[in-house]
Design a protein around this motif. Sequence first.
Motif, PDB file in Angstrom:
ATOM      1  N   PRO A 205     -11.870  87.244 -99.664  1.00  0.00           N
ATOM      2  CA  PRO A 205     -12.800  86.591-100.598  1.00  0.00           C
ATOM      3  C   PRO A 205     -14.074  87.410-100.833  1.00  0.00           C
ATOM      4  O   PRO A 205     -14.728  87.228-101.857  1.00  0.00           O
TER       5      PRO A 205
ATOM      6  N   ILE B 145      -9.587  83.144-103.406  1.00  0.00           N
ATOM      7  CA  ILE B 145     -10.204  81.940-102.860  1.00  0.00           C
ATOM      8  C   ILE B 145      -9.993  81.884-101.344  1.00  0.00           C
ATOM      9  O   ILE B 145     -10.922  81.674-100.567  1.00  0.00           O
ATOM     10  N   TYR B 146      -8.752  82.101-100.919  1.00  0.00           N
ATOM     11  CA  TYR B 146      -8.398  81.943 -99.507  1.00  0.00           C
ATOM     12  C   TYR B 146      -7.083  82.667 -99.257  1.00  0.00           C
ATOM     13  O   TYR B 146      -6.230  82.743-100.139  1.00  0.00           O
TER      14      TYR B 146
ATOM     15  N   THR C 240      -7.845  82.968-108.320  1.00  0.00           N
ATOM     16  CA  THR C 240      -7.961  82.512-109.699  1.00  0.00           C
ATOM     17  C   THR C 240      -7.414  83.582-110.641  1.00  0.00           C
ATOM     18  O   THR C 240      -7.577  84.784-110.405  1.00  0.00           O
TER      19      THR C 240
ATOM     20  N   PRO D  43      -6.611  78.425-110.637  1.00  0.00           N
ATOM     21  CA  PRO D  43      -6.143  78.805-109.306  1.00  0.00           C
ATOM     22  C   PRO D  43      -4.627  78.972-109.260  1.00  0.00           C
ATOM     23  O   PRO D  43      -3.877  78.171-109.815  1.00  0.00           O
TER      24      PRO D  43
ATOM     25  N   GLU E 230     -10.382  72.242-108.089  1.00  0.00           N
ATOM     26  CA  GLU E 230     -11.602  72.802-108.658  1.00  0.00           C
ATOM     27  C   GLU E 230     -12.673  71.725-108.555  1.00  0.00           C
ATOM     28  O   GLU E 230     -12.506  70.619-109.074  1.00  0.00           O
TER      29      GLU E 230
ATOM     30  N   SER F 250     -16.853  75.111-106.736  1.00  0.00           N
ATOM     31  CA  SER F 250     -16.004  75.709-105.706  1.00  0.00           C
ATOM     32  C   SER F 250     -14.544  75.517-106.078  1.00  0.00           C
ATOM     33  O   SER F 250     -14.178  74.603-106.823  1.00  0.00           O
ATOM     34  N   TYR F 251     -13.708  76.396-105.533  1.00  0.00           N
ATOM     35  CA  TYR F 251     -12.258  76.180-105.524  1.00  0.00           C
ATOM     36  C   TYR F 251     -11.858  75.859-104.101  1.00  0.00           C
ATOM     37  O   TYR F 251     -12.339  76.497-103.152  1.00  0.00           O
TER      38      TYR F 251
ATOM     39  N   TYR G 187     -12.417  76.671 -98.802  1.00  0.00           N
ATOM     40  CA  TYR G 187     -13.043  76.743-100.125  1.00  0.00           C
ATOM     41  C   TYR G 187     -13.788  78.051-100.315  1.00  0.00           C
ATOM     42  O   TYR G 187     -14.138  78.756 -99.354  1.00  0.00           O
ATOM     43  N   LYS G 188     -14.008  78.386-101.586  1.00  0.00           N
ATOM     44  CA  LYS G 188     -14.882  79.498-101.969  1.00  0.00           C
ATOM     45  C   LYS G 188     -15.788  79.003-103.069  1.00  0.00           C
ATOM     46  O   LYS G 188     -15.323  78.494-104.085  1.00  0.00           O
TER      47      LYS G 188
ATOM     48  N   THR H  69     -18.116  79.451-106.142  1.00  0.00           N
ATOM     49  CA  THR H  69     -18.199  80.457-107.205  1.00  0.00           C
ATOM     50  C   THR H  69     -19.484  80.351-108.018  1.00  0.00           C
ATOM     51  O   THR H  69     -19.864  81.309-108.691  1.00  0.00           O
TER      52      THR H  69
ATOM     53  N   THR I 231     -18.229  81.146 -98.422  1.00  0.00           N
ATOM     54  CA  THR I 231     -16.893  80.598 -98.203  1.00  0.00           C
ATOM     55  C   THR I 231     -16.938  79.720 -96.964  1.00  0.00           C
ATOM     56  O   THR I 231     -17.900  79.760 -96.189  1.00  0.00           O
TER      57      THR I 231
END
Length: 325
Positions: free
Chosen positions: A33, A40-41, A59, A64, A205, A222-223, A234-235, A237, A247
């Motif tokens: 990430p 995302i992960y 993404t 995603p 999302e 976040s995603y 999660y990440k 954005t 993250t």
Amino acid sequence: MPQPGPREVEHEITVSAPAAAVYRLIAEVRNWPRIFPPTIYVDHTPLGGNEERIRIWATANGEPKNWTSRRTLDPERLTITFRQEVPAPPVAAMGGTWIIEPLSPASSRVRLLHDYRAVDDDPESLAWIDRAVDRNSRSELDALRTNVERAHATEDLTFSFEDTVRVEGRASDLFDFVNEADLWPERLPHVAVVRLTEDTPGLQELEMDTRAKDGSVHTTKSYRVTFPYERIAYKQTTLPALMSLHTGYWTFAEDGEGGVLASSQHTVTLNTANIARVLGPAATVEDARAYVRTALSTNSTATLHHARDFAQARNRRFAERRAGV
């Protein structure tokens, strides 16, 4: 007629970072990430020796997606080979190798090799894959150089921490509380508005407006990737000014004594360019680190406490129903 062999192509780029550091950042998928912005992960499963299976959530065009690859790591030769387990048509097979070569103590060459075949060895499909691999490899290597150099340079600005609460309840109830983020405005005082979409089960999302102590409202996006009833990764954005990376994950694990340990983990890279604007001209990196940690811990611990109350209330109701109360 003999079957044509796979197409083999190579791309390369020079990176201003030591070869061992570049290899480590690519090999340890928890770094992805940081060095691949769409990622995302990444989850990985050791397969014995230097083999592993990795599942990637990232993404693509703002949506995603996820896929699975198998990798072999060779830390001595600084190489990583990979092969997609289920290629998507028109690709019949896809694999390759990362090769990291030292050029000097502070720079390295990264070579990215691909081999692939088209379904039915169709010439038009092969030409389409040629173009896609060339375009994607060039953009991926360029992003890799930028982000590996940044990650290497900001190593001392990146830190992780975790908050944990013990709960007399069930992991599934704690998971539900965090997973059902669309209900957070009703359940969490610091959350004003939530916009949650989950077009693909397990890929979310999340955009939300949160209230700070001074009454101001901040929007974050976040995603999230969910693993019932154990983990939500999660990440973020859309980031606050003091962070260039955020993250994390929520975990829910039985403690062996009838309770559950609910944890919130964060990994952050500070954005030093904004420290003076946000915290004042005399503020230091340590001031920013303390400020960010306090802000994130305050919100995540509040969420964990509300999740604990929610899970323990459910647990009491469940026990009462079983007892016929």
